[in-house]
Design an enzyme around this catalytic site. Structure first.
Site, PDB file in Angstrom:
ATOM      1  N   ASN A 226       0.837  -1.196   0.000  1.00 48.32           N
ATOM      2  CA  ASN A 226       0.000   0.000   0.000  1.00 48.32           C
ATOM      3  C   ASN A 226       0.877   1.252   0.000  1.00 48.32           C
ATOM      4  O   ASN A 226       2.105   1.181  -0.107  1.00 48.32           O
ATOM      5  CB  ASN A 226      -0.964  -0.019   1.185  1.00 48.32           C
ATOM      6  CG  ASN A 226      -0.231  -0.031   2.529  1.00 48.32           C
ATOM      7  OD1 ASN A 226       0.925   0.358   2.643  1.00 48.32           O
ATOM      8  ND2 ASN A 226      -0.911  -0.508   3.560  1.00 48.32           N
ATOM      9  N   SER A 249      -3.213  -0.410  -6.804  1.00 45.46           N
ATOM     10  CA  SER A 249      -3.363  -0.995  -8.138  1.00 45.46           C
ATOM     11  C   SER A 249      -4.031  -0.047  -9.129  1.00 45.46           C
ATOM     12  O   SER A 249      -4.838   0.812  -8.759  1.00 45.46           O
ATOM     13  CB  SER A 249      -4.185  -2.284  -8.047  1.00 45.46           C
ATOM     14  OG  SER A 249      -3.507  -3.249  -7.286  1.00 45.46           O
ATOM     15  N   GLN A 271      -9.454  -4.243 -10.503  1.00 45.73           N
ATOM     16  CA  GLN A 271      -8.413  -3.532  -9.753  1.00 45.73           C
ATOM     17  C   GLN A 271      -8.993  -2.640  -8.660  1.00 45.73           C
ATOM     18  O   GLN A 271      -8.280  -2.242  -7.733  1.00 45.73           O
ATOM     19  CB  GLN A 271      -7.559  -2.700 -10.706  1.00 45.73           C
ATOM     20  CG  GLN A 271      -6.786  -3.544 -11.699  1.00 45.73           C
ATOM     21  CD  GLN A 271      -5.997  -4.658 -11.014  1.00 45.73           C
ATOM     22  OE1 GLN A 271      -5.049  -4.410 -10.287  1.00 45.73           O
ATOM     23  NE2 GLN A 271      -6.397  -5.898 -11.248  1.00 45.73           N
ATOM     24  N   HIS A 274      -9.132  -4.001  -4.539  1.00 53.12           N
ATOM     25  CA  HIS A 274      -7.977  -4.306  -3.684  1.00 53.12           C
ATOM     26  C   HIS A 274      -8.106  -3.745  -2.276  1.00 53.12           C
ATOM     27  O   HIS A 274      -7.526  -4.289  -1.343  1.00 53.12           O
ATOM     28  CB  HIS A 274      -6.686  -3.829  -4.331  1.00 53.12           C
ATOM     29  CG  HIS A 274      -6.114  -4.836  -5.289  1.00 53.12           C
ATOM     30  ND1 HIS A 274      -5.497  -5.983  -4.879  1.00 53.12           N
ATOM     31  CD2 HIS A 274      -6.091  -4.869  -6.654  1.00 53.12           C
ATOM     32  CE1 HIS A 274      -5.093  -6.684  -5.923  1.00 53.12           C
ATOM     33  NE2 HIS A 274      -5.460  -6.034  -7.019  1.00 53.12           N
ATOM     34  N   GLU A 341      -0.252   0.770 -14.353  1.00 46.55           N
ATOM     35  CA  GLU A 341       0.357  -0.495 -13.940  1.00 46.55           C
ATOM     36  C   GLU A 341      -0.019  -1.596 -14.926  1.00 46.55           C
ATOM     37  O   GLU A 341       0.837  -2.358 -15.391  1.00 46.55           O
ATOM     38  CB  GLU A 341      -0.127  -0.830 -12.533  1.00 46.55           C
ATOM     39  CG  GLU A 341       0.343  -2.165 -12.005  1.00 46.55           C
ATOM     40  CD  GLU A 341      -0.351  -2.535 -10.697  1.00 46.55           C
ATOM     41  OE1 GLU A 341       0.170  -3.411  -9.999  1.00 46.55           O
ATOM     42  OE2 GLU A 341      -1.418  -1.961 -10.399  1.00 46.55           O
ATOM     43  N   HIS A 342      -1.316  -1.719 -15.224  1.00 45.63           N
ATOM     44  CA  HIS A 342      -1.832  -2.709 -16.171  1.00 45.63           C
ATOM     45  C   HIS A 342      -2.520  -1.988 -17.323  1.00 45.63           C
ATOM     46  O   HIS A 342      -3.239  -1.005 -17.100  1.00 45.63           O
ATOM     47  CB  HIS A 342      -2.863  -3.632 -15.508  1.00 45.63           C
ATOM     48  CG  HIS A 342      -2.403  -4.249 -14.218  1.00 45.63           C
ATOM     49  ND1 HIS A 342      -2.821  -3.779 -12.986  1.00 45.63           N
ATOM     50  CD2 HIS A 342      -1.573  -5.287 -13.973  1.00 45.63           C
ATOM     51  CE1 HIS A 342      -2.264  -4.514 -12.037  1.00 45.63           C
ATOM     52  NE2 HIS A 342      -1.505  -5.429 -12.601  1.00 45.63           N
ATOM     53  N   ASP A 375      -2.123 -11.336 -13.138  1.00 43.66           N
ATOM     54  CA  ASP A 375      -2.060 -11.338 -11.679  1.00 43.66           C
ATOM     55  C   ASP A 375      -1.760 -12.717 -11.122  1.00 43.66           C
ATOM     56  O   ASP A 375      -1.108 -12.844 -10.085  1.00 43.66           O
ATOM     57  CB  ASP A 375      -3.390 -10.848 -11.093  1.00 43.66           C
ATOM     58  CG  ASP A 375      -3.381  -9.356 -10.820  1.00 43.66           C
ATOM     59  OD1 ASP A 375      -2.323  -8.735 -10.965  1.00 43.66           O
ATOM     60  OD2 ASP A 375      -4.450  -8.826 -10.460  1.00 43.66           O
ATOM     61  N   GLU A 429      41.424  16.423 -16.771  1.00 42.07           N
ATOM     62  CA  GLU A 429      40.797  16.303 -15.458  1.00 42.07           C
ATOM     63  C   GLU A 429      41.798  16.420 -14.315  1.00 42.07           C
ATOM     64  O   GLU A 429      41.436  16.206 -13.150  1.00 42.07           O
ATOM     65  CB  GLU A 429      40.042  14.963 -15.390  1.00 42.07           C
ATOM     66  CG  GLU A 429      38.926  14.881 -16.434  1.00 42.07           C
ATOM     67  CD  GLU A 429      38.169  13.561 -16.426  1.00 42.07           C
ATOM     68  OE1 GLU A 429      38.367  12.766 -15.483  1.00 42.07           O
ATOM     69  OE2 GLU A 429      37.380  13.331 -17.359  1.00 42.07           O
ATOM     70  N   HIS A 434      46.089   8.812 -12.747  1.00 39.25           N
ATOM     71  CA  HIS A 434      45.335   7.985 -13.687  1.00 39.25           C
ATOM     72  C   HIS A 434      46.161   7.766 -14.955  1.00 39.25           C
ATOM     73  O   HIS A 434      46.302   6.634 -15.439  1.00 39.25           O
ATOM     74  CB  HIS A 434      44.020   8.664 -14.066  1.00 39.25           C
ATOM     75  CG  HIS A 434      42.929   8.511 -13.047  1.00 39.25           C
ATOM     76  ND1 HIS A 434      43.029   9.036 -11.790  1.00 39.25           N
ATOM     77  CD2 HIS A 434      41.711   7.894 -13.123  1.00 39.25           C
ATOM     78  CE1 HIS A 434      41.914   8.752 -11.116  1.00 39.25           C
ATOM     79  NE2 HIS A 434      41.101   8.064 -11.897  1.00 39.25           N
TER      80      HIS A 434
END
Length: 443
Positions: A226, A249, A271, A274, A341-342, A375, A429, A434
């Site tokens: 949640n 959802s 959905q 939920h 989401e879907h 799902d 740099e 290096h």
């Protein structure tokens, strides 16, 4: 719009709104602008997590009592092997078979999707490439408050197992009686969980991220939850890795006049049940007639659902919106802005819209592919980004539980050819050490 024919007494109406790319509708814009991290959830997560960092296990037990109503002793946090075995015996055979079928399909999909090591040759006979190693210890969150989501156990733990993770920690809330749903425990065991803790919510995220004297922290936390769980995951990022933002959802459906309104309504309602009250369901259609028929069907079907009260909360809060668009291309644009989401496509030649998808966690193509197959059983994980996060996050895969390593193997000739460029970068740099680390090999 006529809702009298099938509308159930007392059911709240679902809004139908016109929208186009040239004439945005304020009502639609409000629907799209849902917060990924509600302020109340952020504040609660910060408070509980700070307490866990300071007091550890005592704070976790206090939060479990406060939020879940479970008065747990330290020794009761972890679900015992005996309890897991008893749960397996209590699960009916027909349910076990369904869980096993889902596990088989999800494992097959996860293994097929794993990235393979690769390499390429350098100009002078060396190699560069990538290889992968599993994480050592990960955590998954499985919601269990309003519903024991046994499917989530399959959709998370199975992927970690496919990746080769040795230690898989699972957290799920228990009831006031301290019990965890036996089907959920069976699914966790089947999928490969090595430790299960009967704790949920913010406190479970704190347990996995910070650890306690008895529980070692994990390297990554995955799984839906949640708004409070989602906020907690965001706030522990850095102490541990997280998969994505996966909160309340959502679903969007793109449909034309050929779609069955009863099916569209059923999928939107799937959905809304939920239980958080923050769920979102959007229909984008070029048919006003379809939108009106879906509106009637929603009112009719919602009243008959087992979770009718939860669905009514979502409808009353404006969580279901039916948008009428001039054409399906503009409908597709609306869906991408929603970043659901879907996403279901219920239109003639549905597959042609796949190339237009820019933001959606998972896509379900055609009238015979309701979101529920994703799902529960199809194969891809149902742990997907929400709250608009599909614009920048992907759904959970087995590779999310692995580390990617690049490698370089130069020959003498490769390094000699690269030295001039290395020296130039080092000079620009002001990183002389290096540059010297390369040139010294030729002195």
């Amino acid at each position: 719009m006529n809702m009298e024919a099938k509308q159930a007494p007392g059911a709240s109406p679902v809004n139908i709104a016109a929208w186009s790319t040239k004439k945005p509708n304020p009502e639609v814009e409000r629907f799209l602008a849902r917060p990924a991290f509600p302020a109340a959830a952020e504040a609660a997560a910060a408070e509980v997590l700070a307490d866990i960092r300071q007091r550890g296990e005592r704070a976790i037990l206090a939060a479990a009592k406060k939020f879940d109503g479970a008065s747990l002793k330290p020794a009761e946090l972890r679900v015992s092997a005996a309890e897991t075995a008893a749960a397996a015996k209590a699960v009916p055979v027909r349910i076990k078979r369904a869980v096993q079928e889902a596990h088989r399909r999800v494992m097959a999909f996860a293994l097929a999707g794993l990235r393979e090591p690769w390499h390429t040759r350098t100009p002078h006979g060396g190699y560069t490439g990538e290889f992968f190693s599993p994480m050592d210890r990960v955590g998954v969150y499985v919601p269990g408050g309003t519903a024991p989501l046994a499917s989530t156990a399959i959709m998370t733990v199975t992927l970690a197992k496919a990746a080769g993770v040795k230690e898989i920690v699972a957290c799920t809330p228990c009831g006031k009686d301290k019990a965890v749903n036996p089907v959920l425990l069976y699914a966790l065991k089947l999928a490969g969980a090595t430790e299960v803790y009967r704790v949920g919510g913010i406190q479970s995220i704190g347990l996995m991220a910070f650890g306690t004297a008895a529980v070692r922290p994990v390297q990554k936390i995955a799984g839906p939850g949640n708004a409070y769980v989602t906020a907690a995951k965001r706030q522990v990022y850095g102490y541990t890795a997280i998969d994505q933002v996966a909160g309340p959802s959502e679903i969007a459906i793109l449909a034309d006049a050929s779609a069955n309104p009863a099916w569209v309504a059923a999928d939107l309602l799937s959905q809304a049940e939920h239980g958080s009250g923050h769920e979102k369901a959007l229909l984008a259609t070029n048919s006003r007639k379809l939108a009106e028929a879906v509106c009637d069907e929603i009112a009719w079907q919602a009243a008959k659902l087992l979770r009718a009260a939860m669905v009514e909360r979502v409808i009353a809060a404006g969580g279901i919106l039916l948008a009428v668009v001039p054409d399906l291309r503009q409908g597709m644009e609306l869906v991408n802005r929603f970043a659901p989401e879907h996403f279901e496509i219920m239109a003639k030649d549905a597959r042609r819209f796949l190339n237009d998808v820019r933001a959606a966690g998972a896509v379900f193509v055609g009238e015979w592919t309701p979101e529920a197959v994703g799902d529960f059983i199809a194969g891809p994980s149902h742990v997907l980004p929400t709250g608009g996060a599909a614009r920048m996050f992907n759904g959970l895969t087995a590779d999310d539980f692995r580390r990617r390593h690049s490698f370089v193997e130069f020959t003498r000739e490769d390094l000699a050819a690269a030295c001039p460029a290395i020296q130039i970068f080092a000079d620009v740099e002001t990183l002389t050490a290096h540059g010297r680390s390369a040139t010294i090999r030729f002195e």
